[in-house]
Design an enzyme around this catalytic site. Structure first.
Site, PDB file in Angstrom:
ATOM      1  N   ASP A   1       0.837  -1.205   0.000  1.00  0.00           N
ATOM      2  CA  ASP A   1       0.000   0.000   0.000  1.00  0.00           C
ATOM      3  C   ASP A   1       0.875   1.258   0.000  1.00  0.00           C
ATOM      4  O   ASP A   1       0.370   2.378  -0.097  1.00  0.00           O
ATOM      5  CB  ASP A   1      -0.998   0.005   1.162  1.00  0.00           C
ATOM      6  N   SER A   2       2.190   1.056   0.040  1.00  0.00           N
ATOM      7  CA  SER A   2       3.103   2.195  -0.154  1.00  0.00           C
ATOM      8  C   SER A   2       2.958   2.745  -1.575  1.00  0.00           C
ATOM      9  O   SER A   2       3.522   3.791  -1.893  1.00  0.00           O
ATOM     10  CB  SER A   2       4.555   1.768   0.122  1.00  0.00           C
TER      11      SER A   2
ATOM     12  N   ASP B   1      -0.993  -6.132  -0.341  1.00  0.00           N
ATOM     13  CA  ASP B   1      -1.375  -5.514   0.931  1.00  0.00           C
ATOM     14  C   ASP B   1      -2.877  -5.290   1.019  1.00  0.00           C
ATOM     15  O   ASP B   1      -3.483  -4.793   0.069  1.00  0.00           O
ATOM     16  CB  ASP B   1      -0.729  -4.117   1.002  1.00  0.00           C
TER      17      ASP B   1
ATOM     18  N   LYS C   1      -1.280  -9.497   2.708  1.00  0.00           N
ATOM     19  CA  LYS C   1      -0.587  -9.044   3.917  1.00  0.00           C
ATOM     20  C   LYS C   1      -1.546  -8.178   4.729  1.00  0.00           C
ATOM     21  O   LYS C   1      -2.244  -7.324   4.177  1.00  0.00           O
ATOM     22  CB  LYS C   1       0.671  -8.253   3.560  1.00  0.00           C
TER      23      LYS C   1
ATOM     24  N   GLU D   1      -1.769  -5.742   8.241  1.00  0.00           N
ATOM     25  CA  GLU D   1      -1.034  -5.045   9.305  1.00  0.00           C
ATOM     26  C   GLU D   1      -1.737  -5.180  10.647  1.00  0.00           C
ATOM     27  O   GLU D   1      -2.965  -5.103  10.720  1.00  0.00           O
ATOM     28  CB  GLU D   1      -0.926  -3.555   8.964  1.00  0.00           C
TER      29      GLU D   1
ATOM     30  N   GLU E   1       8.641  -4.991  11.042  1.00  0.00           N
ATOM     31  CA  GLU E   1       9.166  -3.695  10.603  1.00  0.00           C
ATOM     32  C   GLU E   1       9.731  -2.941  11.806  1.00  0.00           C
ATOM     33  O   GLU E   1       9.062  -2.774  12.830  1.00  0.00           O
ATOM     34  CB  GLU E   1       8.053  -2.871   9.922  1.00  0.00           C
TER      35      GLU E   1
END
Ligand code: KIV
Length: 275
Positions: free
Chosen positions: A44-45, A83, A111, A113, A174
């Site tokens: 999502d970056s 993501d 993925k 978070e 991270e």
């Protein structure tokens, strides 16, 4: 050979490192494949790196699907991870619906978070391969070191074990200390991937534009393998300069008409006029 979950687990067992890189478009996916990246990751970056958004929270499912489809066209053997954006997996039902949309568009796994054991369990029960992203989670937190103090590290480790028990197939850390990721990597049976999490994780991930040097800024966790920004800027400046100074296009870029056809054309213009 398709790089599936079994392939990733084998690498953990044999001690061979796993490479993972973000990717947002088709041409980069082709290069990452050619270079042998194991996990090609539509992060999502994409929001802050490509779409010009102010934060990860602005990224929509539709944005992710658009970029996933482009990347999918360039991926042949790598594991394709995507993501789940902010707000797309708040409940187990919502997460499954959105994860299935990604799988239908070519993702191998998703993925997620944060500590979302119920969501990970639900997806896992329904056959969705989940990578759990823990430590610094950019969708909800500002950059900062995690699990630094003893008690914080202890709590973090328990959270990681919880996500493995919930069914996470890969765990991404991270910005945590090297010692904690070393401990966890030796205790977990699933592969671990790190970003700013030391050298002991089973694999490493970087943001592709960071490692190519797209920005003048650098992060401590990143290594610039190229100076993409300088090189691209210099190339674009040269183009602007050459067009302005009539150096481009050069003779080698032109297409000329056959002289006989040209003469015929000029005769037609002369005899018939413009229309
Ligand atoms: O979206 C992303 O690029 C990420 C990396 C920081 C792993 O989540």
């Amino acid at each position: 050979m398709k790089k599936d979950l079994e392939y990733l687990k084998r690498r953990k067992l044999t001690g061979e490192k796993i490479t993972m890189l973000t990717c947002y478009d088709y041409p980069t996916a082709v290069l990452e494949e050619e270079a042998g990246v194991d996990i090609i990751f539509v992060g999502d970056s994409v929001g802050t790196n490509i779409l010009g958004y102010g934060s990860e929270q602005e990224v929509l499912m539709d944005d992710m699907v658009h970029h996933l489809k482009a990347v999918r066209r360039g991926v042949t053997t790598a594991y394709l991870l995507v993501d789940m954006p902010y707000g797309s997996c708040d409940t187990p039902g919502q997460a499954l619906e959105n994860a299935r949309r990604f799988l239908a568009n070519g993702a191998d796994g998703v993925k997620i978070e944060g500590i979302k054991a119920d969501v990970v369990k639900h997806l896992s029960t329904h056959g969705v391969e989940v990578c759990s992203h823990l430590g610094l989670t950019p969708q909800t937190e500002k950059p900062g070191y995690k699990a630094k103090a003893a008690s914080e590290a202890y709590t973090f480790v328990q959270e990681v074990f919880l996500m493995e028990a919930a069914g996470a197939k890969i765990i991404l850390f991270e910005t945590i200390p090297d010692e904690i990721s070393e401990y966890l990597t030796s205790k977990l049976s699933v592969p671990t991937i790190g970003i700013g999490a030391g050298k002991h994780t089973d694999g490493q991930v970087l943001v592709v534009l960071d490692m190519l040097g797209w920005s003048s800024f650098n992060f401590r966790h990143n290594k610039k393998y190229e100076n993409f920004r300088e090189r691209a800027l210099s190339a674009i400046r040269s183009y602007v300069d050459e067009v302005n100074n009539r150096k481009f296009p050069g003779e080698e870029n032109l297409r000329h008409m056959n002289p006989v056809e040209l003469e015929g054309f000029l005769d037609l213009i002369k005899n018939r006029g413009r229309s």
